[in-house]
Design an enzyme around this catalytic site. Structure first.
Site, PDB file in Angstrom:
ATOM      1  N   GLY A  12      38.484  27.428  41.527  1.00 26.52           N
ATOM      2  CA  GLY A  12      37.724  27.995  42.640  1.00 26.52           C
ATOM      3  C   GLY A  12      36.285  27.522  42.634  1.00 26.52           C
ATOM      4  CG  ASP A 134      37.158  35.048  37.870  1.00 27.64           C
ATOM      5  OD1 ASP A 134      36.745  35.722  38.831  1.00 27.64           O
ATOM      6  OD2 ASP A 134      38.171  34.337  37.912  1.00 27.64           O
ATOM      7  CG  MET A 176      37.651  37.016  44.553  1.00 30.35           C
ATOM      8  SD  MET A 176      37.254  35.233  44.572  1.00 30.35           S
ATOM      9  CE  MET A 176      38.063  34.758  46.107  1.00 30.35           C
ATOM     10  N   GLY A 177      38.546  39.034  40.886  1.00 29.57           N
ATOM     11  CA  GLY A 177      38.608  39.221  39.442  1.00 29.57           C
ATOM     12  C   GLY A 177      40.011  39.630  39.048  1.00 29.57           C
ATOM     13  CD  GLU A 233      41.120  38.944  43.138  1.00 25.22           C
ATOM     14  OE1 GLU A 233      41.107  38.806  44.364  1.00 25.22           O
ATOM     15  OE2 GLU A 233      41.066  37.984  42.340  1.00 25.22           O
ATOM     16  CG  LEU A 293      32.579  37.424  52.526  1.00 24.51           C
ATOM     17  CD1 LEU A 293      32.207  38.716  53.244  1.00 24.51           C
ATOM     18  CD2 LEU A 293      32.285  36.235  53.431  1.00 24.51           C
ATOM     19  NE  ARG A 295      35.997  30.638  46.064  1.00 23.68           N
ATOM     20  CZ  ARG A 295      37.266  30.374  45.828  1.00 23.68           C
ATOM     21  NH1 ARG A 295      37.893  31.028  44.879  1.00 23.68           N
ATOM     22  NH2 ARG A 295      37.924  29.493  46.537  1.00 23.68           N
TER      23      ARG A 295
END
Lengths: 388, 388
Positions: A12, A134, A176-177, A233, A293, A295
């Site tokens: 990513g 992350d 995210m994560g 997430e 949004l 990252r």
């Protein structure tokens, strides 16, 4: 050494992965004027397909400008090569007479470099340069890309908390994560006072329990008149299954090539919304999926993150001259230092958020968790206190 | 005039609504030293309940600092008072011997001021000061709060487009906007070139058709190799029903006190995800709900927006000395000018995005739409072009 350097980006994108690219390229050119620097498009796919950009010929101005641009300028890939794929990559690298391959990415990327190192028999240097929002790489205090994403999350929650002081209710933001809760924990970095949200923080490292969740919200509403919640997430129930897997019928789950359930959709948001509607009837509740949004947001690039990412790129070239390995950002006396560590110490491993970053049995940050964030994310905003 | 001014904030908060508050308070104190300025907490509820903050006693420093803070510092309300409620408000205002009431908000807020003006028989001045990220007030070229929110949306889409150049697929971002598409259209403000996303923009003003949506995505994927989509939460089918109402069973819809269907949830995101999974099988697709993130983000406050909001507050006090009305930001020779307009010209009306801001029969901005955004949102970022 190193007349020909191949460089690529994997996984990513982040806000600063191009800083690492630029750092490595400019250092290579500085130390070996006339060297060939090839950027492989879309990670190892570019090596497999012979699809390169000549980065030796780009002006420093252009490279500095792309460095300041989020996302992976060379393109990226989710390919996680096995031994056979790695042989193809190795053949590709030999075809362009590469002396070194620098691959910027996370723990899967380090894994690829480890396989390549073993397969090459020492004929070439393989370097992993760290990158992930992350923050889940072993051997690293933190990783390039994390601070910028974390600042986005911190400012978003600071802002939403102010919004919900004005119009009270329950707010849940999904961050995210998949396995590591650092980015979600960053939601609490810029709390203003004891009344501030996020009031509840749920990370993959702690089992999620619906009844406890609802109780926590009720207690928070009673105390603060609103409840701001940050959820990873990847939160999982005590059974070890992700909440999404627990709540969505198996045939509706989307999986990637590695069998991982897709978590970045709105499924979890929908599930949380359903819980709130069922168990906290009549209370205004809103759920947002932050998704992509944080990252690589061009409006929220941390200068510290940018500089560290650039420095990691410079160091990565140096590491190539020393036989390869994994570049790691470590902490020493409160400062960030860059060191070379073995690929095997990083490859395929996930660094979890330490359990004591959260209060025992509670879904909020401990003093230790706050201290970590305070060191990496000094408060950037000093708002006035609302009159309500 | 005006020994006692009451001021309040209504509707959804913005990044700069406190600028308008500070502008009005500081102007009142400048022109009438010793005047009493009462801030009603949570809009007209504070007047009804006699719940005030004394804003006359706050230091200019504190007011300037709260001005720079997003969200409504006095708290807000969604109450849309009817005639009886307005009588209660009027009694409350008389109880504190108010000479003027300045209410900062959107078209519902203007509606309250219109009812109060009529009910008071001219004994008091009622001023509506504009505020809305939706940009949907009649008589206004644009509204305080819009530019900051629009810059958030523009930079988010610029960033996500860069992300999806690196890892291609379909991305849909759902943006607030029940009836007006301005904020969603702002997603296209900072496109870099003809290849840039958002490639498709869906606003409430144009009927949404599933088959056409899917065809548009297929054509975009064929042309650009990725597809970035901006959708308003309020998009509707040709039947006039919102997409959420069309797709979600009636008994599961959440409605507010006015019978409006709640759109800010993840329902639309889920619906779009389902369409993409069913009709574009196997293509990587991601959907995010921006929700509350754009509307008062502390990291993305436009200085122009902040100044205009402050100026609107200053003007609002002046309007109170002139008998009241609605404050409007208008355009003259490319500059923003502030004028007083009748409350009736704004109250309860929705300004839609002009149809010619989009290309005829296409879901992308026209030259006219871009020109409008270029004037309000000059490009703030100048990224390098990726190598893919």
């Amino acid at each position: 050494m190193s007349e020909t350097i191949v460089i690529a980006q994997g996984g990513g994108p982040t806000a600063v992965i191009n800083q690492t690219l630029a750092g490595a390229v400019l250092e290579a050119r500085r130390r070996h004027p006339g060297c060939r620097v090839l950027g492989a498009r879309h990670g190892v796919r570019g090596i497999r397909d012979g699809d390169y950009v000549d980065l030796g010929g780009r002006s420093e101005d252009e490279l500095r400008r792309i460095a300041a641009t989020p996302s992976a300028a060379l393109g990226s890939t989710r390919d996680k090569p096995d031994a056979a794929y790695c042989e193809t990559i190795l053949a590709g690298l030999r075809k362009v007479s590469a002396d070194a391959f620098i691959y910027i990415g996370g723990n899967d990327t380090a894994g690829t470099q480890q396989i390549l190192t073993e397969a090459s028999g020492g004929s070439m240097a393989f370097v992993h340069a760290p990158k992930t929002i992350d923050n889940d790489l072993e051997q690293n205090d933190h990783t390039p890309g994390f601070i910028s994403a974390a600042e986005f999350v911190a400012s978003a929650f600071l802002s939403v908390d102010l919004d919900f002081r004005a119009l009270p209710g329950i707010y849940a933001g999904i961050v995210m994560g998949r396995h590591a809760g650092f980015l979600t924990a960053a939601s609490a970095a810029w709390r203003l006072d004891d009344d501030s949200g996020p009031h509840l923080v749920y990370v993959p490292e702690r089992a999620f329990d619906r009844a406890r969740f609802v109780d926590d919200i009720k207690a928070t509403m009673a105390r603060h008149g609103r409840c701001i919640i940050a959820l990873s997430e990847g939160i999982s129930s005590a059974s070890g299954r992700s909440l999404v897997e627990d709540l969505i019928p198996a045939e509706m789950l989307e999986r990637d090539a590695h069998g991982n359930v897709r978590l970045s959709g709105t499924d979890l948001g929908q599930a949380i919304e359903r819980i709130l509607a069922e168990d906290l009837k009549g209370v205004r509740a809103r759920v947002d999926t932050f998704g992509y949004l944080p990252r690589g947001n061009i409006g929220m690039i941390s200068p510290v993150d940018a500089q560290e990412a650039f420095d990691a790129g410079v160091f990565a070239f140096d590491a190539a001259t020393r036989g390869g390995g994994s570049v790691a950002l470590q902490e020493e006396d409160g400062k960030t230092v860059i060191r070379l560590v073995p690929l095997s110490a990083v490859a395929g491993k996930t660094r979890h958020m330490p359990d004591d970053f959260l209060e025992p049995d509670e879904n909020r940050l401990s003093a230790k968790g706050h201290a970590y964030l305070d060191r990496l994310l000094p408060r950037r905003f000093d708002p006035g206190m609302p009159f309500v």
